[in-house]
Structures are given as C-alpha cells and as structure tokens.
Design a protein around this motif. Sequence first.
Motif, short mmCIF file in Angstrom:
data_model
loop_
_atom_site.label_atom_id
_atom_site.label_comp_id
_atom_site.label_asym_id
_atom_site.label_seq_id
_atom_site.Cartn_x
_atom_site.Cartn_y
_atom_site.Cartn_z
N THR A 61 0.83 -1.20 0.00
CA THR A 61 0.00 0.00 0.00
C THR A 61 0.86 1.25 0.00
OG1 THR A 61 -1.82 -1.10 1.13
CG2 THR A 61 -1.69 1.28 1.37
N ARG A 62 1.85 1.28 0.85
CA ARG A 62 2.74 2.44 0.91
C ARG A 62 3.51 2.62 -0.39
NH1 ARG A 62 1.09 6.28 4.09
NH2 ARG A 62 0.14 5.32 5.89
N MET A 63 3.90 1.50 -1.00
CA MET A 63 4.62 1.60 -2.27
C MET A 63 3.71 2.15 -3.36
SD MET A 63 6.65 -1.26 -4.50
CE MET A 63 7.58 -1.77 -3.09
N HIS A 79 -4.39 9.62 -3.53
CA HIS A 79 -5.37 10.26 -2.64
C HIS A 79 -5.33 9.61 -1.26
CE1 HIS A 79 -9.08 12.21 -1.44
NE2 HIS A 79 -9.50 11.03 -0.99
N THR A 80 -5.44 10.47 -0.23
CA THR A 80 -5.50 9.96 1.15
C THR A 80 -6.75 10.48 1.83
OG1 THR A 80 -4.21 11.83 1.96
CG2 THR A 80 -2.99 9.84 1.42
N SER A 81 -7.16 9.80 2.88
CA SER A 81 -8.32 10.22 3.67
C SER A 81 -7.93 11.43 4.52
CB SER A 81 -8.79 9.07 4.56
OG SER A 81 -7.84 8.83 5.56
N GLY A 84 -5.02 10.83 6.57
CA GLY A 84 -3.77 10.55 5.88
C GLY A 84 -3.60 9.10 5.45
N ALA A 85 -4.66 8.31 5.54
CA ALA A 85 -4.58 6.90 5.14
C ALA A 85 -4.82 6.78 3.64
CB ALA A 85 -5.61 6.08 5.90
#
Length: 184
Positions: A61-63, A79-81, A84-85
């Motif tokens: 996910t981070r990659m 895009h993040t929530s 920041g997720a």
Amino acid sequence: MFIVVTLQPWQVSAASGGDVKQSQFVAVLASTGLPGAADFMNFVLIIAALSAGNGCLYAGTRMLHSLAVDHMAPRWMAHTSKNGAPRRAVAMGSLGMVIAVVLSYVLPSKVFGMFFGVLIMGLLMTWIYISIAHIFFRKKRDELGLSPSNIRLAGGATMSKFIVAILSVVAVYLAFNPDYVIAW
C-alpha cells in the motif's frame, strides 16, 4: 528445524508427493502425543501468516501510494483520507490479496507455480537490468575520463556481462517450462 528432522525422517516429509496437507511442525508435534501441541502450533502458524499478510499489505500500500505521488502509478492512488490513510491504495492491495485467494481455490495445483514464476521473473529481470546499467555506467564513466570508483565489482563489466548471460539463460529456460510459462 533440527528437532523436526530428528523426530520425523526426511523420507516421511518427502513422501507427500508435493501435496502439503499438514505443516511438518504440526506433524511432529502431533506425533509427540502432547495434548493440544499440534493445535497450538496451528494457531501460531495462522497468526504468523496473518501477520505476514498484514505486513505485505502495508508495504504494498505504501509503495503504491508513493509511486502514485511520484506520478509512476495511477494518480488516483495518491489520494489519502482526512487522517492521511491511502485508502484507495489499500483497496488495490486488498483486491490483489482477494484475487490470490480466489486463484488458490480455482487453481489449487497451479497457483503456487504461477506466483513463484512471476516472482522469479521479476527478480531475474531486476538483476539483468541492474547488470546492464552497470555495464553502461562503466562505459560512460570511462568515456568521461573519471577516476575509477573506490567500490568496484570483481571482474568489472565482464562480470556484469556474465551475469546477464546466465540470468538470460535461466529466463529462457523458464519460458519453456510449462509450470512457469505464466511468468512471461
């Protein structure tokens, strides 16, 4: 591992014919007669598998998110929530895991070979590209008249050419091996 091999001869482990019905650790603990030992080992193995899956999901996910931020993956995954997720990247990673699980049920005898083939091909191509980059790096460095680097590969560009040749032979072999042709 020593204890497993000591308590269960390798012939017994190898006699499964490629079918893994039970972990060797669980089989050894079941043969000891300790009540609940095999069940406890199953519990530990399940927790370890879930932990590994969680770690892989996090790293993937981070990659994906990082690649999207750098415009090397679809932009919508950047895009993040509000917290920041990277939920879209998590969804893509989760989808990949779901596809893997479905494939393991649909093609139980082939799925390991498929994933292993893709993994091996990815590793081969990565090292082929690294070696080719080293060959061109050395050539360009010589053309520019730069002093030799303090960190050198034994055999230099010749070793890199040898590595490319050997790994290319392995890749071609895999292309004609029916178990790993999916990697191509």
